[in-house]
Motif scaffolding. Structure first.
Motif, PDB file in Angstrom:
ATOM      1  N   TYR A 193       0.837  -1.193   0.000  1.00 41.75           N
ATOM      2  CA  TYR A 193       0.000   0.000   0.000  1.00 41.75           C
ATOM      3  C   TYR A 193       0.876   1.248   0.000  1.00 41.75           C
ATOM      4  N   LYS A 194       0.285   2.332  -0.425  1.00 40.10           N
ATOM      5  CA  LYS A 194       0.928   3.637  -0.317  1.00 40.10           C
ATOM      6  C   LYS A 194       0.257   4.385   0.834  1.00 40.10           C
ATOM      7  N   LYS A 195       1.075   4.895   1.746  1.00 42.28           N
ATOM      8  CA  LYS A 195       0.528   5.610   2.892  1.00 42.28           C
ATOM      9  C   LYS A 195       0.410   7.090   2.566  1.00 42.28           C
ATOM     10  N   GLU A 196      -0.792   7.610   2.741  1.00 39.77           N
ATOM     11  CA  GLU A 196      -1.039   9.020   2.426  1.00 39.77           C
ATOM     12  C   GLU A 196      -2.030   9.594   3.436  1.00 39.77           C
ATOM     13  N   LYS A 197      -1.565  10.562   4.218  1.00 38.47           N
ATOM     14  CA  LYS A 197      -2.404  11.205   5.235  1.00 38.47           C
ATOM     15  C   LYS A 197      -3.050  10.171   6.159  1.00 38.47           C
ATOM     16  N   ASN A 198      -2.203   9.283   6.658  1.00 36.46           N
ATOM     17  CA  ASN A 198      -2.627   8.235   7.597  1.00 36.46           C
ATOM     18  C   ASN A 198      -3.608   7.224   6.991  1.00 36.46           C
ATOM     19  N   LEU A 199      -3.720   7.235   5.657  1.00 36.28           N
ATOM     20  CA  LEU A 199      -4.564   6.266   4.968  1.00 36.28           C
ATOM     21  C   LEU A 199      -3.699   5.323   4.144  1.00 36.28           C
ATOM     22  N   LEU A 200      -4.101   4.065   4.079  1.00 33.39           N
ATOM     23  CA  LEU A 200      -3.405   3.096   3.240  1.00 33.39           C
ATOM     24  C   LEU A 200      -4.147   2.985   1.916  1.00 33.39           C
ATOM     25  N   LEU A 201      -3.486   3.383   0.842  1.00 30.87           N
ATOM     26  CA  LEU A 201      -4.102   3.391  -0.481  1.00 30.87           C
ATOM     27  C   LEU A 201      -3.438   2.354  -1.374  1.00 30.87           C
ATOM     28  N   GLU A 202      -4.257   1.634  -2.104  1.00 31.64           N
ATOM     29  CA  GLU A 202      -3.740   0.618  -3.017  1.00 31.64           C
ATOM     30  C   GLU A 202      -3.573   1.249  -4.395  1.00 31.64           C
ATOM     31  N   GLU A 203      -2.344   1.327  -4.858  1.00 29.62           N
ATOM     32  CA  GLU A 203      -2.091   1.947  -6.149  1.00 29.62           C
ATOM     33  C   GLU A 203      -2.455   1.005  -7.290  1.00 29.62           C
ATOM     34  N   LYS A 204      -2.736   1.595  -8.423  1.00 31.39           N
ATOM     35  CA  LYS A 204      -3.226   0.862  -9.587  1.00 31.39           C
ATOM     36  C   LYS A 204      -2.327  -0.309  -9.961  1.00 31.39           C
ATOM     37  N   GLU A 205      -1.015  -0.078  -9.958  1.00 28.08           N
ATOM     38  CA  GLU A 205      -0.084  -1.125 -10.384  1.00 28.08           C
ATOM     39  C   GLU A 205       0.019  -2.274  -9.382  1.00 28.08           C
ATOM     40  N   GLU A 206      -0.534  -2.082  -8.183  1.00 25.96           N
ATOM     41  CA  GLU A 206      -0.482  -3.136  -7.169  1.00 25.96           C
ATOM     42  C   GLU A 206      -1.791  -3.926  -7.072  1.00 25.96           C
ATOM     43  N   PHE A 207      -2.808  -3.522  -7.828  1.00 22.86           N
ATOM     44  CA  PHE A 207      -4.099  -4.214  -7.756  1.00 22.86           C
ATOM     45  C   PHE A 207      -3.939  -5.723  -7.937  1.00 22.86           C
ATOM     46  N   ARG A 208      -3.285  -6.111  -9.043  1.00 20.17           N
ATOM     47  CA  ARG A 208      -3.169  -7.533  -9.365  1.00 20.17           C
ATOM     48  C   ARG A 208      -2.280  -8.264  -8.366  1.00 20.17           C
ATOM     49  N   ARG A 209      -1.146  -7.660  -8.024  1.00 22.03           N
ATOM     50  CA  ARG A 209      -0.233  -8.329  -7.086  1.00 22.03           C
ATOM     51  C   ARG A 209      -0.914  -8.590  -5.745  1.00 22.03           C
ATOM     52  N   ASN A 210      -1.623  -7.600  -5.252  1.00 20.56           N
ATOM     53  CA  ASN A 210      -2.303  -7.770  -3.971  1.00 20.56           C
ATOM     54  C   ASN A 210      -3.440  -8.790  -4.069  1.00 20.56           C
ATOM     55  N   SER A 211      -4.133  -8.800  -5.206  1.00 18.39           N
ATOM     56  CA  SER A 211      -5.200  -9.788  -5.408  1.00 18.39           C
ATOM     57  C   SER A 211      -4.642 -11.203  -5.354  1.00 18.39           C
ATOM     58  N   ILE A 212      -3.513 -11.409  -6.028  1.00 24.61           N
ATOM     59  CA  ILE A 212      -2.886 -12.730  -6.056  1.00 24.61           C
ATOM     60  C   ILE A 212      -2.488 -13.164  -4.646  1.00 24.61           C
ATOM     61  N   LYS A 213      -2.000 -12.221  -3.859  1.00 24.06           N
ATOM     62  CA  LYS A 213      -1.611 -12.544  -2.478  1.00 24.06           C
ATOM     63  C   LYS A 213      -2.826 -12.934  -1.643  1.00 24.06           C
ATOM     64  N   ARG A 214      -3.936 -12.239  -1.852  1.00 24.22           N
ATOM     65  CA  ARG A 214      -5.162 -12.581  -1.113  1.00 24.22           C
ATOM     66  C   ARG A 214      -5.663 -13.969  -1.508  1.00 24.22           C
ATOM     67  N   ILE A 215      -5.634 -14.246  -2.814  1.00 26.77           N
ATOM     68  CA  ILE A 215      -6.083 -15.552  -3.299  1.00 26.77           C
ATOM     69  C   ILE A 215      -5.200 -16.660  -2.743  1.00 26.77           C
ATOM     70  N   SER A 216      -3.889 -16.439  -2.780  1.00 26.86           N
ATOM     71  CA  SER A 216      -2.950 -17.451  -2.285  1.00 26.86           C
ATOM     72  C   SER A 216      -3.182 -17.741  -0.806  1.00 26.86           C
ATOM     73  N   LYS A 217      -3.430 -16.696  -0.031  1.00 27.66           N
ATOM     74  CA  LYS A 217      -3.675 -16.892   1.404  1.00 27.66           C
ATOM     75  C   LYS A 217      -4.948 -17.702   1.628  1.00 27.66           C
ATOM     76  N   GLN A 218      -5.999 -17.381   0.881  1.00 27.93           N
ATOM     77  CA  GLN A 218      -7.247 -18.125   1.034  1.00 27.93           C
ATOM     78  C   GLN A 218      -7.059 -19.584   0.623  1.00 27.93           C
ATOM     79  N   ARG A 219      -6.385 -19.799  -0.495  1.00 24.37           N
ATOM     80  CA  ARG A 219      -6.145 -21.175  -0.941  1.00 24.37           C
ATOM     81  C   ARG A 219      -5.322 -21.953   0.082  1.00 24.37           C
ATOM     82  N   ASP A 220      -4.261 -21.334   0.565  1.00 25.65           N
ATOM     83  CA  ASP A 220      -3.383 -22.060   1.481  1.00 25.65           C
ATOM     84  C   ASP A 220      -4.013 -22.295   2.848  1.00 25.65           C
TER      85      ASP A 220
END
Length: 300
Positions: free
Chosen positions: A74-101
């Motif tokens: 995530y990118k931290k901005e004004k105490n908020l965690l924002l998911e940048e466009k280029e990280e959408f897929r990478r973060n999705s894959i990590k979520r899927i992998s965690k659920q599968r495992d």
């Protein structure tokens, strides 16, 4: 030797019901993992209700993935965690992998020689005619037919390699199992020695089942598209509910499965084909009245 059928769950009650009924005579345990977060990162309620599948209660092992992965970017901005466009897929894959495992938590009853199979919920393997007791291959991959919107609306552009399996003693993780290449490599390929996703001792099961994709109402299809791994592609394409409704009506898809991973996937439209009912799993043939709205009868 037992068979453990492992899958993830979002809200696909129809597909899970069909899955359980088709596989019941082959499978000893159904392991189902549901996450409290969608693959796009939205907090969600748990949708699995065991009472809807009471006939299979003794076979079902239900696992809940409580938290998001700790390594999301995530990118931290004004105490908020924002998911940048280029990280959408990478973060999705990590979520899927965690659920599968998390499915590993449901294998405490499995012995080293038991078979563990993983599929997404809408990928149903065909075990008919395949003798696991005679199998000598380390990895099994099921070559499946791909369908959209209805049980018998067939997409003939690609073969779908969905369900993958191995013995419990060979299972590294479900993320690993999912990423294995759907190809049997030549024994002289030296790269297979060190690779974790290229294997020589692998068998492709022909006529290996069915991938029933997007058997939902147009509204529910859009909800899924906005929350699945490829949600970034759907947003970039600026598709919307009316577009989905028109595609379903025209019996077409707008996603190019043959496009390279770096290419834009929503550039073309492809017509689906209506297959005869007798090409469907026997359970569906015997329950056409119950699932009538999910068949296409127009062969024109």
């Amino acid at each position: 030797m037992k068979i453990f059928d492992c899958t993830t769950f979002f809200d696909e009650n129809l597909m899970l019901e069909v899955r359980l009924n088709i596989l019941d005579k082959y499978v000893d345990k159904f392991v189902i993992a549901e996450s409290k977060y969608s693959h796009s990162g939205k907090k969600k309620k748990l949708n699995f209700d065991l009472s809807k599948f009471s006939n299979f209660k003794k076979k079902i092992i239900y696992i809940v993935t409580e938290n998001e992965p700790s390594n999301l970017i995530y990118k931290k901005e004004k105490n908020l965690l924002l998911e940048e466009k280029e990280e959408f897929r990478r973060n999705s894959i990590k979520r899927i992998s965690k659920q599968r495992d998390s499915l590993l938590d449901g294998l405490s009853e499995a012995e080293p020689e038991d078979y563990i199979f993983y599929s997404d919920n809408d990928e149903i393997p065909n075990f008919e005619g395949f003798n696991l007791k005679e199998n000598k291959s380390k990895i099994l991959i099921f070559k499946q037919k791909l369908f959209y919107y209805k049980f018998n609306l067939f997409c003939d552009r690609v073969d779908w390699y969905g369900t993958k399996g191995c013995k419990k003693k060979d299972l590294i993780s479900f993320a690993w199992l999912r990423e294995i290449k759907s190809k049997k490599y030549n024994p002289f390929r030296l790269d297979t020695i060190f690779s974790k996703n290229k294997y020589i001792n692998l068998k492709i099961i022909q006529n290996g089942g069915w991938h029933f994709s997007q058997l939902k109402t147009p509204k529910d299809i859009e909800i899924k598209l906005l929350n699945q791994e490829h949600h970034d592609e759907y947003r970039i394409a600026k598709e919307n509910l009316p577009t989905v409704e028109e595609l379903v009506k025209r019996k077409s898809i707008a996603y190019d499965h043959k496009a390279k991973s770096s290419d834009y996937k929503y550039s073309k439209e492809f017509k689906l084909k209506t297959l005869p009912i007798n090409s469907m799993p026997l359970f569906l043939q015997n329950n056409m009245n119950k699932y009538n709205k999910w068949f296409d009868y127009d062969v024109s």
